[in-house]
Enzyme design. Structure first.
Site, mmCIF file in Angstrom:
data_model
loop_
_atom_site.group_PDB
_atom_site.id
_atom_site.type_symbol
_atom_site.label_atom_id
_atom_site.label_comp_id
_atom_site.label_asym_id
_atom_site.label_seq_id
_atom_site.Cartn_x
_atom_site.Cartn_y
_atom_site.Cartn_z
ATOM 1 N N LYS A 19 42.464 44.106 26.295
ATOM 2 C CA LYS A 19 42.059 42.991 25.427
ATOM 3 C C LYS A 19 41.079 43.457 24.352
ATOM 4 C CE LYS A 19 39.464 39.532 27.351
ATOM 5 N NZ LYS A 19 38.281 39.164 26.562
ATOM 6 N N ASP A 336 32.115 43.106 32.899
ATOM 7 C CA ASP A 336 33.245 42.226 33.190
ATOM 8 C C ASP A 336 33.733 42.374 34.637
ATOM 9 O OD1 ASP A 336 33.113 41.271 30.630
ATOM 10 O OD2 ASP A 336 34.656 42.613 29.848
ATOM 11 N N LYS A 363 28.219 34.311 29.637
ATOM 12 C CA LYS A 363 29.628 34.669 29.432
ATOM 13 C C LYS A 363 30.445 33.367 29.364
ATOM 14 C CE LYS A 363 29.283 39.101 29.220
ATOM 15 N NZ LYS A 363 29.655 39.766 27.976
HETATM 16 C C1 S3P Z 1 33.650 42.856 24.837
HETATM 17 C C2 S3P Z 1 32.339 43.121 25.125
HETATM 18 C C3 S3P Z 1 31.619 42.511 26.258
HETATM 19 C C4 S3P Z 1 32.595 41.967 27.303
HETATM 20 C C5 S3P Z 1 33.707 41.172 26.696
HETATM 21 C C6 S3P Z 1 34.488 41.996 25.684
HETATM 22 C C7 S3P Z 1 34.247 43.481 23.638
HETATM 23 O O1 S3P Z 1 30.833 41.450 25.778
HETATM 24 O O2 S3P Z 1 31.913 41.181 28.243
HETATM 25 O O3 S3P Z 1 34.580 40.734 27.704
HETATM 26 O O4 S3P Z 1 35.486 43.494 23.517
HETATM 27 O O5 S3P Z 1 33.488 43.986 22.823
HETATM 28 P P1 S3P Z 1 29.361 41.715 25.155
HETATM 29 O O6 S3P Z 1 29.521 42.699 24.074
HETATM 30 O O7 S3P Z 1 28.885 40.396 24.626
HETATM 31 O O8 S3P Z 1 28.532 42.193 26.307
#
Ligand code: S3P
Length: 451
Positions: A19, A336, A363
């Site tokens: 993702k 995550d 989150k």
């Molecule tokens: C992500 C970064 C993380 C993660 C999210 C996806 C990304 O969040 O928890 O599911 O794709 O950069 P944060 O950067 O806010 O910690």
């Protein structure tokens, strides 16, 4: 969704594209010159939201199941032919969409706004507003209301040196993407913890001048640094060139299956082509240190991202040499995976303590509260802290009714809890929300689970 316990997981599977990497592939292809083909693009609803927003900005995208063709909107360096959207860009449930696009929009010569569902509108956006304002964009954040973020872009932006007050790859990425439209070197310092580096790798793949790695200084204020920190920089105004991308499988989706297989004795699971970026594989290290049998086979590299086959054989109980506690810099690289690790903790001799994880409270749901509530409902003994939790282990979980709170990772973590529990478990709202990151999760689980 009712879920029955399983004896073990057996079989082989490939996972939909990562993702995080898919968001970046689509956004960076849109910022490039020429046509990019993306293979194994994520099936997640979050990534659909990114594509829909890009289309609203005038980007031409042709989709054929997991393959995409994206026509980049690059003009002269630091200039793009995006069209001013006539309605707020709807990011759905996706924080990554909102924060990364905010970085892009900061460098466009028009005003735009971003919105999303109730969960996303309640998430903290000042963390991106602050650096983007320092770069010269005007940004308004709304705690409530229909639009979470309004941005009046500026061309060109000012390059900044920025020390991250929170460990967030989304914030780092927003700044680096804005840096493509800035004049000079935009530099981000991760003094708290090193976060996932997919943006740096993807920008480099598309030909941006990116430097990333440990530095001893000068830091954000020109100071010498006592200990080396990770810094990433990009030189603007940038000219990116289209380049085909193949997205590796999503390790954060794999995490639920890997953990379930590790906990169910007699499991033998092979997951092909999983993304193994070292900033994302901490869960494998943690489970391995607890005694799980996890091997990497056929290691490769695809579009600057490592990947390989993950093979897990189930050991049942996890018996570490000493009590396990996780905190500090570890947390950012497990962020995550902490909900499913909280579930695994019920099988760890001596349990598990997690601290320094207050980010979990902001989150898609308050994941600390969600895990504590659900684990207690299933008979676990759990202590809740402002920044984490302590789970006593080992304890046998009892099937019961638990709540997903509309959060995909909570739903899948408690599907894993249901597999290792005694009796059936009802995960409220699970069917509706897993599609945010992994639409085929329950179908795949049914083909792998032996009862
Ligand atoms: C992500 C970064 C993380 C993660 C999210 C996806 C990304 O969040 O928890 O599911 O794709 O950069 P944060 O950067 O806010 O910690």
């Amino acid at each position: 969704m009712w879920i029955r316990p399983a004896k073990r997981l057996r079989g082989r599977a490939s996972l939909p594209g990562d993702k995080s990497i898919s968001h970046r592939a689509a956004i960076i292809a849109a910022l490039a010159r020429g046509r990019t083909r993306v293979e194994n693009f994520s099936t997640a609803a979050d990534c659909e939201a990114t594509l829909a927003c890009l289309e609203q900005l005038g980007v031409r995208i042709v989709r054929n199941s997991a393959s995409l063709i994206i026509e980049g909107a690059a003009g002269a360096p630091g200039e793009w032919s995006f069209v001013k959207p006539d309605a707020p860009l709807d990011c759905g449930n996706s924080g990554t969409t909102m924060r990364l696009l905010a970085g892009v929009l900061a460098a466009q010569p028009f005003a735009s706004s971003l919105t999303g569902d109730a969960s996303l509108r309640a998430r903290p956006m000042p963390r991106i507003a602050r650096p983007l304002r320092l770069m010269g964009a005007r940004v308004w954040t709304h705690a409530e209301g229909s639009e979470a973020l309004c941005i009046e872009g500026h061309r060109p932006l000012w390059a900044i040196r920025y020390e991250m007050p929170v460990a967030s790859a989304q914030v780092k990425s927003a700044i680096l993407l804005a840096g493509l439209g800035a004049e000079g070197l935009t530099e981000v310092f991760e003094t708290r913890a090193r976060t996932r580096d997919h943006t740096e790798r993807m920008l480099r793949w598309f030909g941006a001048r990116v430097a990333a790695g440990e530095t001893r200084g000068p830091g954000a204020r020109g100071e010498e640094l006592a200990t080396p920190v990770y810094a990433a920089s990009v030189e603007g105004p940038a000219a990116l060139d289209a380049r085909d991308v193949r997205v590796p499988g999503d390790i954060s989706s794999a995490a639920f299956l890997i953990t379930a297989a590790a906990l169910l004795e007699g499991s033998d699971l092979e997951l092909e082509g999983v993304g193994l970026n070292p900033t994302r594989t901490r869960l494998l290290g943690v489970l391995g240190a607890l005694g799980a049998d996890i091997r990497i086979e056929d290691a490769r590299e695809e579009c600057g991202e490592p990947s390989g086959r993950v093979r897990v054989r189930g050991a049942g109980r996890l018996a570490p040499a000493a009590p396990v506690s996780l905190g500090g810099a570890d947390v950012a690289q497990l962020i995550d995976e902490l909900p499913v690790l909280a579930v695994a903790a019920t099988r760890i001799e001596g349990g598990l303590e997690v601290r320094d994880a207050s980010e979990l409270r902001v989150k898609e749901s308050d994941r600390i509260a969600a895990c504590v509530e659900n684990l207690r409902a299933m008979g676990a003994e759990v202590e809740e802290f402002a920044d984490g939790f302590r789970v006593r282990g080992p304890v046998a979980l009892r099937g019961t009714r638990v709540r997903s709170r509309g959060d995909h990772r909570v739903a899948m973590a408690f599907a894993v809890a249901a597999l290792i529990a005694e009796g059936d478990t009802y995960v409220e709202g699970a069917r509706e929300c897993v599609g945010v990151s992994f639409p085929g999760f329950f179908r795949l689980l049914e083909t792998l689970a032996e009862r």
